[in-house]
Design a protein around this motif. Structure first.
Motif, PDB file in Angstrom:
ATOM      1  N   PRO A  73       0.843  -1.200   0.000  1.00  9.86           N
ATOM      2  CA  PRO A  73       0.000   0.000   0.000  1.00  9.86           C
ATOM      3  C   PRO A  73       0.876   1.248   0.000  1.00  9.86           C
ATOM      4  O   PRO A  73       2.046   1.202   0.391  1.00  9.86           O
ATOM      5  N   GLU A  74       0.311   2.375  -0.424  1.00 13.85           N
ATOM      6  CA  GLU A  74       1.086   3.609  -0.495  1.00 13.85           C
ATOM      7  C   GLU A  74       1.520   4.069   0.893  1.00 13.85           C
ATOM      8  O   GLU A  74       2.612   4.564   1.090  1.00 13.85           O
ATOM      9  N   TYR A  75       0.637   3.905   1.868  1.00 14.12           N
ATOM     10  CA  TYR A  75       0.947   4.312   3.240  1.00 14.12           C
ATOM     11  C   TYR A  75       0.830   3.099   4.152  1.00 14.12           C
ATOM     12  O   TYR A  75       0.131   2.148   3.852  1.00 14.12           O
ATOM     13  N   GLY A  76       1.507   3.150   5.279  1.00 17.46           N
ATOM     14  CA  GLY A  76       1.420   2.064   6.239  1.00 17.46           C
ATOM     15  C   GLY A  76       2.765   1.411   6.454  1.00 17.46           C
ATOM     16  O   GLY A  76       3.759   1.756   5.829  1.00 17.46           O
ATOM     17  N   GLY A  77       2.782   0.472   7.355  1.00 21.11           N
ATOM     18  CA  GLY A  77       4.015  -0.208   7.691  1.00 21.11           C
ATOM     19  C   GLY A  77       4.826   0.606   8.682  1.00 21.11           C
ATOM     20  O   GLY A  77       4.636   1.808   8.827  1.00 21.11           O
ATOM     21  N   THR A  78       5.706  -0.062   9.372  1.00 26.69           N
ATOM     22  CA  THR A  78       6.574   0.579  10.353  1.00 26.69           C
ATOM     23  C   THR A  78       7.988   0.596   9.807  1.00 26.69           C
ATOM     24  O   THR A  78       8.526  -0.454   9.453  1.00 26.69           O
ATOM     25  N   LYS A  79       8.583   1.780   9.735  1.00 26.32           N
ATOM     26  CA  LYS A  79       9.944   1.897   9.210  1.00 26.32           C
ATOM     27  C   LYS A  79      10.919   1.327  10.228  1.00 26.32           C
ATOM     28  O   LYS A  79      10.835   1.612  11.414  1.00 26.32           O
ATOM     29  N   VAL A  80      11.847   0.484   9.752  1.00 25.39           N
ATOM     30  CA  VAL A  80      12.863  -0.133  10.608  1.00 25.39           C
ATOM     31  C   VAL A  80      14.214   0.124   9.967  1.00 25.39           C
ATOM     32  O   VAL A  80      14.424  -0.196   8.798  1.00 25.39           O
ATOM     33  N   GLU A  81      15.131   0.722  10.739  1.00 16.92           N
ATOM     34  CA  GLU A  81      16.486   0.931  10.237  1.00 16.92           C
ATOM     35  C   GLU A  81      17.421  -0.009  10.980  1.00 16.92           C
ATOM     36  O   GLU A  81      17.488   0.017  12.206  1.00 16.92           O
ATOM     37  N   LEU A  82      18.119  -0.828  10.221  1.00 17.97           N
ATOM     38  CA  LEU A  82      19.060  -1.793  10.800  1.00 17.97           C
ATOM     39  C   LEU A  82      20.480  -1.305  10.556  1.00 17.97           C
ATOM     40  O   LEU A  82      20.702  -0.318   9.871  1.00 17.97           O
ATOM     41  N   GLY A  83      21.443  -2.008  11.083  1.00 18.67           N
ATOM     42  CA  GLY A  83      22.833  -1.586  11.015  1.00 18.67           C
ATOM     43  C   GLY A  83      23.448  -1.525   9.638  1.00 18.67           C
ATOM     44  O   GLY A  83      24.514  -0.958   9.458  1.00 18.67           O
ATOM     45  N   ASP A  84      22.800  -2.092   8.606  1.00 17.94           N
ATOM     46  CA  ASP A  84      23.414  -2.123   7.276  1.00 17.94           C
ATOM     47  C   ASP A  84      23.039  -0.914   6.419  1.00 17.94           C
ATOM     48  O   ASP A  84      23.173  -0.949   5.206  1.00 17.94           O
ATOM     49  N   SER A  85      22.551   0.154   7.021  1.00 15.51           N
ATOM     50  CA  SER A  85      22.206   1.431   6.382  1.00 15.51           C
ATOM     51  C   SER A  85      21.118   1.314   5.317  1.00 15.51           C
ATOM     52  O   SER A  85      20.948   2.202   4.505  1.00 15.51           O
ATOM     53  N   LYS A  86      20.394   0.211   5.290  1.00 16.47           N
ATOM     54  CA  LYS A  86      19.260   0.057   4.390  1.00 16.47           C
ATOM     55  C   LYS A  86      17.988   0.262   5.197  1.00 16.47           C
ATOM     56  O   LYS A  86      17.957   0.032   6.397  1.00 16.47           O
ATOM     57  N   GLU A  87      16.943   0.688   4.520  1.00 17.53           N
ATOM     58  CA  GLU A  87      15.674   0.952   5.190  1.00 17.53           C
ATOM     59  C   GLU A  87      14.701  -0.185   4.890  1.00 17.53           C
ATOM     60  O   GLU A  87      14.521  -0.574   3.747  1.00 17.53           O
ATOM     61  N   TYR A  88      14.089  -0.709   5.934  1.00 16.47           N
ATOM     62  CA  TYR A  88      13.122  -1.791   5.805  1.00 16.47           C
ATOM     63  C   TYR A  88      11.791  -1.332   6.379  1.00 16.47           C
ATOM     64  O   TYR A  88      11.730  -0.364   7.129  1.00 16.47           O
ATOM     65  N   HIS A  89      10.711  -2.052   6.030  1.00 17.46           N
ATOM     66  CA  HIS A  89       9.391  -1.751   6.573  1.00 17.46           C
ATOM     67  C   HIS A  89       8.765  -3.047   7.085  1.00 17.46           C
ATOM     68  O   HIS A  89       8.897  -4.095   6.459  1.00 17.46           O
ATOM     69  N   LEU A  90       8.082  -2.937   8.201  1.00 12.79           N
ATOM     70  CA  LEU A  90       7.404  -4.074   8.814  1.00 12.79           C
ATOM     71  C   LEU A  90       5.911  -3.919   8.563  1.00 12.79           C
ATOM     72  O   LEU A  90       5.309  -2.914   8.946  1.00 12.79           O
ATOM     73  N   PHE A  91       5.315  -4.886   7.868  1.00 12.53           N
ATOM     74  CA  PHE A  91       3.889  -4.877   7.544  1.00 12.53           C
ATOM     75  C   PHE A  91       3.222  -6.107   8.141  1.00 12.53           C
ATOM     76  O   PHE A  91       3.867  -7.146   8.308  1.00 12.53           O
ATOM     77  N   ARG A  92       1.926  -6.000   8.421  1.00  7.57           N
ATOM     78  CA  ARG A  92       1.133  -7.188   8.722  1.00  7.57           C
ATOM     79  C   ARG A  92       0.830  -7.862   7.385  1.00  7.57           C
ATOM     80  O   ARG A  92       0.737  -7.197   6.355  1.00  7.57           O
ATOM     81  N   GLU A  93       0.649  -9.170   7.418  1.00  7.62           N
ATOM     82  CA  GLU A  93       0.375  -9.892   6.174  1.00  7.62           C
ATOM     83  C   GLU A  93      -0.886  -9.357   5.488  1.00  7.62           C
ATOM     84  O   GLU A  93      -0.933  -9.230   4.274  1.00  7.62           O
ATOM     85  N   ALA A  94      -1.897  -8.982   6.252  1.00 10.26           N
ATOM     86  CA  ALA A  94      -3.153  -8.491   5.688  1.00 10.26           C
ATOM     87  C   ALA A  94      -2.972  -7.165   4.950  1.00 10.26           C
ATOM     88  O   ALA A  94      -3.785  -6.812   4.090  1.00 10.26           O
ATOM     89  N   ASP A  95      -1.904  -6.405   5.267  1.00  6.49           N
ATOM     90  CA  ASP A  95      -1.663  -5.119   4.615  1.00  6.49           C
ATOM     91  C   ASP A  95      -1.023  -5.272   3.241  1.00  6.49           C
ATOM     92  O   ASP A  95      -1.048  -4.345   2.431  1.00  6.49           O
ATOM     93  N   ILE A  96      -0.429  -6.415   2.963  1.00  2.32           N
ATOM     94  CA  ILE A  96       0.216  -6.655   1.658  1.00  2.32           C
ATOM     95  C   ILE A  96      -0.882  -6.892   0.628  1.00  2.32           C
ATOM     96  O   ILE A  96      -1.788  -7.699   0.849  1.00  2.32           O
ATOM     97  N   LEU A  97      -0.808  -6.154  -0.480  1.00  3.00           N
ATOM     98  CA  LEU A  97      -1.893  -6.192  -1.461  1.00  3.00           C
ATOM     99  C   LEU A  97      -1.838  -7.403  -2.382  1.00  3.00           C
ATOM    100  O   LEU A  97      -2.874  -7.992  -2.709  1.00  3.00           O
ATOM    101  N   ALA A  98      -0.631  -7.778  -2.846  1.00  4.37           N
ATOM    102  CA  ALA A  98      -0.542  -8.884  -3.803  1.00  4.37           C
ATOM    103  C   ALA A  98       0.908  -9.360  -3.911  1.00  4.37           C
ATOM    104  O   ALA A  98       1.826  -8.660  -3.540  1.00  4.37           O
ATOM    105  N   LYS A  99       1.061 -10.564  -4.465  1.00  2.00           N
ATOM    106  CA  LYS A  99       2.391 -11.078  -4.821  1.00  2.00           C
ATOM    107  C   LYS A  99       2.625 -10.732  -6.282  1.00  2.00           C
ATOM    108  O   LYS A  99       1.704 -10.740  -7.100  1.00  2.00           O
ATOM    109  N   ILE A 100       3.875 -10.423  -6.636  1.00  2.00           N
ATOM    110  CA  ILE A 100       4.236 -10.123  -8.013  1.00  2.00           C
ATOM    111  C   ILE A 100       5.091 -11.276  -8.531  1.00  2.00           C
ATOM    112  O   ILE A 100       6.102 -11.616  -7.934  1.00  2.00           O
ATOM    113  N   GLU A 101       4.654 -11.858  -9.622  1.00  2.00           N
ATOM    114  CA  GLU A 101       5.418 -12.993 -10.187  1.00  2.00           C
ATOM    115  C   GLU A 101       6.196 -12.565 -11.393  1.00  2.00           C
ATOM    116  O   GLU A 101       5.931 -11.595 -12.024  1.00  2.00           O
TER     117      GLU A 101
END
Length: 101
Positions: A73-101
């Protein structure tokens, strides 16, 4: 051991690394940050064991697996910054819209 491997999401949460925003057009024009559209794709980096079933107490497995590309989704998720200087987001499974193949 990387920081991502030490982070294990709980229950039905999924750790996702968003795809990089396009910063340059095919013609070589640099796009300013304010004009860049939000990237709605990401790669699953880690998954939790799944939500618990209310009757049996067992974990319900998630529909996504590590390495899969997903639509977010455009908005949502919790931003998580880990030690490798990359930005990650934590989502609930229900918030994920679709799988891309």
């Amino acid at each position: 051991m990387s920081a991502v491997k030490r982070l294990l999401p709980l229950l039905d949460r999924v750790l996702i690394q968003r795809a990089e925003a396009l910063t340059k057009t095919k013609g070589g024009i640099v796009i300013p940050e304010k004009a860049q559209s939000k990237v709605l794709e990401g790669t699953v980096v880690a998954v939790g064991p799944g939500a618990r079933n209310a009757q049996t107490g067992e974990h319900v497995p998630l529909a996504v697996k590590v390495g899969e590309k997903v639509l977010l989704p455009e908005y949502g998720g919790t931003k998580v910054e880990l030690g490798d200087s990359k930005e990650y987001h934590l989502f609930r499974e229900a918030d994920i819209l679709a799988k891309i193949e």
